[in-house]
Design a protein around this motif. Structure first.
Motif, PDB file in Angstrom:
ATOM      1  N   ASP A 237      -7.505  -8.803   6.859  1.00  0.00           N
ATOM      2  CA  ASP A 237      -6.216  -8.129   6.750  1.00  0.00           C
ATOM      3  C   ASP A 237      -5.060  -9.022   7.198  1.00  0.00           C
ATOM      4  OD1 ASP A 237      -4.454  -5.857   6.407  1.00  0.00           O
ATOM      5  OD2 ASP A 237      -4.370  -5.786   8.598  1.00  0.00           O
TER       6      ASP A 237
ATOM      7  N   TYR B 247     -12.923  -2.214   0.209  1.00  0.00           N
ATOM      8  CA  TYR B 247     -11.481  -2.128   0.456  1.00  0.00           C
ATOM      9  C   TYR B 247     -10.748  -2.489  -0.834  1.00  0.00           C
ATOM     10  CZ  TYR B 247     -12.251  -2.367   5.556  1.00  0.00           C
ATOM     11  OH  TYR B 247     -12.633  -2.133   6.847  1.00  0.00           O
TER      12      TYR B 247
ATOM     13  N   TYR C 206      -2.791  -0.540   7.575  1.00  0.00           N
ATOM     14  CA  TYR C 206      -1.620   0.053   6.901  1.00  0.00           C
ATOM     15  C   TYR C 206      -0.307  -0.349   7.559  1.00  0.00           C
ATOM     16  CZ  TYR C 206      -5.379   2.546   4.780  1.00  0.00           C
ATOM     17  OH  TYR C 206      -6.546   2.816   4.110  1.00  0.00           O
TER      18      TYR C 206
ATOM     19  N   SER D  77      -2.954  -7.515   2.067  1.00  0.00           N
ATOM     20  CA  SER D  77      -3.139  -6.265   2.799  1.00  0.00           C
ATOM     21  C   SER D  77      -4.396  -5.594   2.280  1.00  0.00           C
ATOM     22  CB  SER D  77      -1.985  -5.304   2.537  1.00  0.00           C
ATOM     23  OG  SER D  77      -0.940  -5.520   3.417  1.00  0.00           O
TER      24      SER D  77
ATOM     25  N   ARG E 243       1.070   4.414  -2.688  1.00  0.00           N
ATOM     26  CA  ARG E 243       0.861   5.810  -2.322  1.00  0.00           C
ATOM     27  C   ARG E 243       2.033   6.678  -2.784  1.00  0.00           C
ATOM     28  NH1 ARG E 243      -4.156   6.854  -1.351  1.00  0.00           N
ATOM     29  NH2 ARG E 243      -3.628   8.656  -0.086  1.00  0.00           N
TER      30      ARG E 243
ATOM     31  N   ASP F 183      -6.677  -1.860   2.011  1.00  0.00           N
ATOM     32  CA  ASP F 183      -6.385  -0.439   1.881  1.00  0.00           C
ATOM     33  C   ASP F 183      -7.713   0.267   1.630  1.00  0.00           C
ATOM     34  OD1 ASP F 183      -6.010   1.942   0.267  1.00  0.00           O
ATOM     35  OD2 ASP F 183      -3.930   1.374  -0.068  1.00  0.00           O
TER      36      ASP F 183
ATOM     37  N   SER G   3       0.831  -1.191   0.000  1.00  0.00           N
ATOM     38  CA  SER G   3       0.000   0.000   0.000  1.00  0.00           C
ATOM     39  C   SER G   3       0.875   1.254   0.000  1.00  0.00           C
ATOM     40  CB  SER G   3      -0.904  -0.043   1.234  1.00  0.00           C
ATOM     41  OG  SER G   3      -1.600   1.155   1.370  1.00  0.00           O
TER      42      SER G   3
ATOM     43  N   SER H  15      -8.069   3.458   0.658  1.00  0.00           N
ATOM     44  CA  SER H  15      -7.770   4.730   0.010  1.00  0.00           C
ATOM     45  C   SER H  15      -8.827   5.030  -1.062  1.00  0.00           C
ATOM     46  CB  SER H  15      -6.364   4.704  -0.587  1.00  0.00           C
ATOM     47  OG  SER H  15      -6.227   3.646  -1.495  1.00  0.00           O
TER      48      SER H  15
END
Lengths: 269, 193
Positions: free
Chosen positions: B71, B87, A216, B98, A33, B100, A29, B102
């Motif tokens: 996760d 997600y 994260y 993982s 970014r 995320d 991740s 965002s």
């Protein structure tokens, strides 16, 4: 194309020069970014991004803001808030004074959601909500309590799905496309920067909420942060995580008991 | 010259789909053999409200263990994983997932591009990516990353897709290795080792 070694170099710079430690963030991740920021700010190469970070301390603020994820919403996962309202608040209500920590609160939508629940349970007056994040600029938004008006319809639906029965619009004043939430809510919110990676426990809480922050972090850092939460919770305190996060396989899992199918645990020892 | 893909080993199979892709999976999953020697991840556009019944529905169509990703979960061969609603799903170098939260990509979270690109970095030539029916551009960048890393790119035949836009968009933007109907797709997946 950015190589893993490049990322390592940049992360070392950030730690050596500024004390920010991203080395235990989820790498997939984080790398995405960083690539996104490279393209947003139109760096011709990764080396130039690294140079800017090293040589321009004022750019650091932007880097940290953009590399960390600051997407959040009010009453996200209504079932979770319903459970807070029905299962956790009655327990908190037996205390003379209630301390709640929103760790990694971002722009604060979840903090205001919590404040609304407390108000409706008649507990807000004896509560304090500590809202912390490593980005000072998102905390400024928490302080103001101003969110885009266009999102209020969606938030109002989630509020109702979370068991809310009042008129959601009674909690804010609409002006110029923004919704400003009542001072009655914001004056119970205490704002402070806190980095979960490097800062320690600063109080004892009855409830800690840290939702969609641990995703994260890698396993080892997750474990460290969970120990920090454990150390910051009073007896029979509650810990709430995001819907896909878990205490399973963590160092503290035996000290907690999950309440129900929502991601809320009670500290049992 | 077409390479002989039968010599490829598959370490991870990704299937991405949007509108009209569930019907394909309901037909495809029962045709897959029960002892798949690699993991499969499904990245499907779905309503953002966490609707856990989809993984149960998919699980009922296959003998392979099927579950929604949590996760940091380790990726296990033979398991079919579903990207959770709302997600992005990413793959770490230590072969764990993982998540995320965002910004949406191509108006989508999970985004097919995000998972495919991330898996391409980890699995390189041992990755197989398949795009199903859908009505937006998501997946084409991801499939391009799979190809660039030496993996295999396949799409559902747009003529058989309820929403042909997504596989068609991929076909017009990259050299796709295979175009399948559902039966061919099952035979291909079962032949991968």
């Amino acid at each position: 194309m950015i190589e893993e070694e490049d990322i390592d170099l940049l992360l070392n710079d950030l730690f050596d020069l500024y004390g920010y430690d991203f080395t235990r963030y989820s790498r997939a991740s984080l790398k995405r970014r960083i690539i996104r920021l490279c393209s947003l700010d139109k760096f011709p190469s990764f080396a130039e991004l690294r140079y800017r970070v090293r040589s321009d301390p004022s750019y650091l603020k932007r880097f940290v803001e953009e590399v960390t994820v600051n997407v959040t919403e009010m009453f996200r996962d209504p079932g979770f808030y319903k459970s807070l309202r029905e299962d956790v608040l009655p327990v908190l209500g037996t205390k003379p004074f209630i301390r709640i920590w929103h760790a990694g609160c971002s722009t604060g939508e979840e903090v205001y959601s919590m404040a609304i629940l407390l108000k409706e349970a008649n507990l807000l007056r004896r509560s304090l909500l500590y809202a912390t994040d490593l980005n000072p600029s998102v905390l400024e938004k928490v302080r103001k309590g101003i969110f885009p008006l266009a999102l209020m319809k969606q938030y109002s639906e989630s509020y109702m799905n979370a068991g809310g029965t009042r008129d959601f619009s009674s909690y804010y004043t609409a002006q110029y496309g923004q919704a400003k939430f009542d001072n009655e809510l914001s004056e119970k919110i205490i704002i402070s920067t806190h980095n979960l990676v490097s800062d320690s426990s600063f109080n004892e809480f009855d409830l800690i909420l840290c939702r969609n922050v641990l995703i994260y972090f890698d396993k080892e850092l997750q474990d460290r942060v969970l120990k920090l939460f454990d150390a910051s919770l009073g007896t029979l305190g509650h810990l709430a995580l995001g819907t896909k996060e878990t205490l399973k396989f963590s160092a503290v899992q035996n000290k907690f008991k999950q309440l129900n199918r929502e991601k809320i645990w009670k500290k049992i020892i | 010259m077409e390479e002989d893909h039968l010599n490829h080993t598959c370490a991870f199979l990704l299937i991405g789909g949007s509108a009209g892709s569930l019907e394909v999976l309901f037909k495809l999953l029962p045709l897959l053999r029960a002892d798949l020697p690699f993991p499969i991840a499904l990245v499907l556009h779905r309503r953002s409200s966490a609707d856990s019944s989809l993984s149960e529905l998919l699980a009922s169509k296959t003998l392979n263990p099927t579950q929604e990703v949590e996760d940091k979960e380790p990726i296990t061969s033979g398991t079919i994983y579903l990207a959770p609603a709302d997600y992005h799903l990413l793959i770490e170098h230590d072969h764990t997932f993982s998540l995320d939260y965002s910004e949406k990509i191509n108006f989508s979270r999970p985004s097919i591009d995000v998972t495919f690109e991330s898996a391409a970095e980890v699995y390189g030539p041992r990755l197989v990516g398949i795009l199903l029916s859908g009505a937006n551009e998501d997946g084409t960048r991801g499939l391009t990353a799979v190809k660039r890393a030496g993996g295999i790119a396949a799409v559902q035949n747009p003529d058989t897709a309820q929403m042909p836009f997504m596989p068609h968009y991929a076909l017009t933007h990259l050299p796709v290795d295979y175009v399948f109907d559902t039966i061919q797709m099952a035979a291909f997946i079962n032949s991968l080792a």
